[in-house]
Scaffold this motif. Sequence first.
Motif, mmCIF file in Angstrom:
data_model
loop_
_atom_site.group_PDB
_atom_site.id
_atom_site.type_symbol
_atom_site.label_atom_id
_atom_site.label_comp_id
_atom_site.label_asym_id
_atom_site.label_seq_id
_atom_site.Cartn_x
_atom_site.Cartn_y
_atom_site.Cartn_z
ATOM 1 N N GLN A 161 0.987 -1.176 -0.041
ATOM 2 C CA GLN A 161 0.094 0.053 0.100
ATOM 3 C C GLN A 161 0.925 1.221 -0.007
ATOM 4 O O GLN A 161 1.756 1.392 0.803
ATOM 5 C CB GLN A 161 -0.991 -0.125 1.054
ATOM 6 N N SER A 165 -5.849 4.102 1.884
ATOM 7 C CA SER A 165 -5.895 2.861 2.474
ATOM 8 C C SER A 165 -7.129 2.053 2.223
ATOM 9 O O SER A 165 -7.955 2.565 1.309
ATOM 10 C CB SER A 165 -6.591 3.284 4.002
ATOM 11 N N LYS A 166 -6.958 0.618 2.288
ATOM 12 C CA LYS A 166 -8.009 -0.098 2.043
ATOM 13 C C LYS A 166 -8.209 -1.547 2.727
ATOM 14 O O LYS A 166 -7.098 -1.483 3.707
ATOM 15 C CB LYS A 166 -7.503 -0.794 0.378
ATOM 16 N N THR A 167 -9.132 -2.182 2.679
ATOM 17 C CA THR A 167 -9.049 -3.370 3.549
ATOM 18 C C THR A 167 -9.180 -4.671 2.519
ATOM 19 O O THR A 167 -10.382 -4.582 1.773
ATOM 20 C CB THR A 167 -10.534 -3.354 4.385
ATOM 21 N N PRO A 209 -6.664 -4.645 7.115
ATOM 22 C CA PRO A 209 -6.633 -3.126 7.046
ATOM 23 C C PRO A 209 -5.107 -2.927 6.470
ATOM 24 O O PRO A 209 -4.245 -3.259 7.096
ATOM 25 C CB PRO A 209 -7.185 -2.410 8.139
ATOM 26 N N ALA A 211 -2.488 0.401 5.552
ATOM 27 C CA ALA A 211 -2.523 1.917 5.228
ATOM 28 C C ALA A 211 -1.037 1.983 4.498
ATOM 29 O O ALA A 211 -0.318 1.070 4.388
ATOM 30 C CB ALA A 211 -2.302 2.346 6.591
ATOM 31 N N ASP A 214 2.190 -0.345 4.711
ATOM 32 C CA ASP A 214 1.628 -1.728 5.020
ATOM 33 C C ASP A 214 1.604 -2.687 3.669
ATOM 34 O O ASP A 214 1.755 -2.001 2.761
ATOM 35 C CB ASP A 214 0.104 -1.590 5.475
ATOM 36 N N ASN A 228 -12.142 -0.212 -0.734
ATOM 37 C CA ASN A 228 -11.227 0.905 -0.785
ATOM 38 C C ASN A 228 -11.632 1.925 0.521
ATOM 39 O O ASN A 228 -12.826 2.012 0.791
ATOM 40 C CB ASN A 228 -10.899 1.784 -1.958
ATOM 41 N N GLY A 229 -10.683 2.736 1.063
ATOM 42 C CA GLY A 229 -11.161 3.661 2.301
ATOM 43 C C GLY A 229 -11.598 4.997 1.436
ATOM 44 O O GLY A 229 -12.065 5.125 0.436
ATOM 45 N N SER A 233 -6.652 5.515 -3.326
ATOM 46 C CA SER A 233 -5.270 4.348 -3.068
ATOM 47 C C SER A 233 -4.806 4.136 -4.203
ATOM 48 O O SER A 233 -4.901 4.034 -5.401
ATOM 49 C CB SER A 233 -6.349 3.171 -2.742
ATOM 50 N N SER A 235 -1.535 1.161 -4.933
ATOM 51 C CA SER A 235 -0.917 -0.031 -4.155
ATOM 52 C C SER A 235 0.100 -0.522 -5.566
ATOM 53 O O SER A 235 -0.438 -0.497 -6.725
ATOM 54 C CB SER A 235 -2.072 -1.067 -4.012
#
Length: 290
Positions: A161, A165-167, A209, A211, A214, A228-229, A233, A235
């Motif tokens: 990442q 942020s994303k999960t 999660p 950030a 990460d 996605n947050g 994002s 990545s």
Amino acid sequence: MNAHSPIAPAPAQPLFPEDARAAFAAAYPDRPVKLSHRLMDHPLLSLDALAALAERMPADRVEYNLGRMPLGVRPEDTPENGLTLGETIRTIETNGSWAVLKNVEADPAYAALLDSALDEIAPIVARSTGPMLHREAFIFLTSPGSITPFHMDPEHNILLQIRGSKTMTVFPARDEEMVPAQKSEDFHGGGHRNLEWKDSFRARGIAVPLAPGDAIHMPVKAPHFVENGPAVSVSLSVTWRSERSVAEGELHSFNALLRRRGLPVGRVSDRPEEQGLRRFVYRVMRKLGA
């Protein structure tokens, strides 16, 4: 060096800290694990650099569409966003889209970045699954609130990442309810990566999660989806194949060949690289045009 490519600076310290490399070694190749990295501020990964990269890439190496989709969506139902690729990336904060740049290692600067990351973990990989084969890199750009549907990938993969942020919700590999044998056979024959989603699956996933800074190691063909947050994002996915992943593909392709002829199919084990006889028979049949 491509005249339009930014020059990748030599890293002053390892891209993966020592504790990340230790965690990866403990998990590889069969378990997902959260890691850390030091690529957040790399100039090759800014939006301007990525938009310029995208505009000089072949059209078949780029995929983009609207980002707000259900977890289960048929490939033919994926909605377009009505923008050019450059517009999509430069206005990604507001256009509600998702984009992926495939095989960015074709650009020399990004190839050097890929190698600098994978060279650090290549000795760990070699101990478990042999030499790294077919190294590739993919870059994902996602608008706030976008969803990448439930799918699987054929490579060993670490997703880093960079921005936002994303999960990522990850499910066990080799779960035949989520990935039936015939889906694997179709997938290794060139079928689409998307999987059929059932709400009952959700409780079996692990939500991770991510950030900036990460990363996550994803085992081969572990089903997953991505949410996605609230911000854009970016990545970077660094991938490779191994004798194990190649063997799995061969054995599922062999089963597909047998199934089409009404013959019994065989089990693909957790260590498909050890199923040498079946792989040999498949290669002979393929060479003979079977």
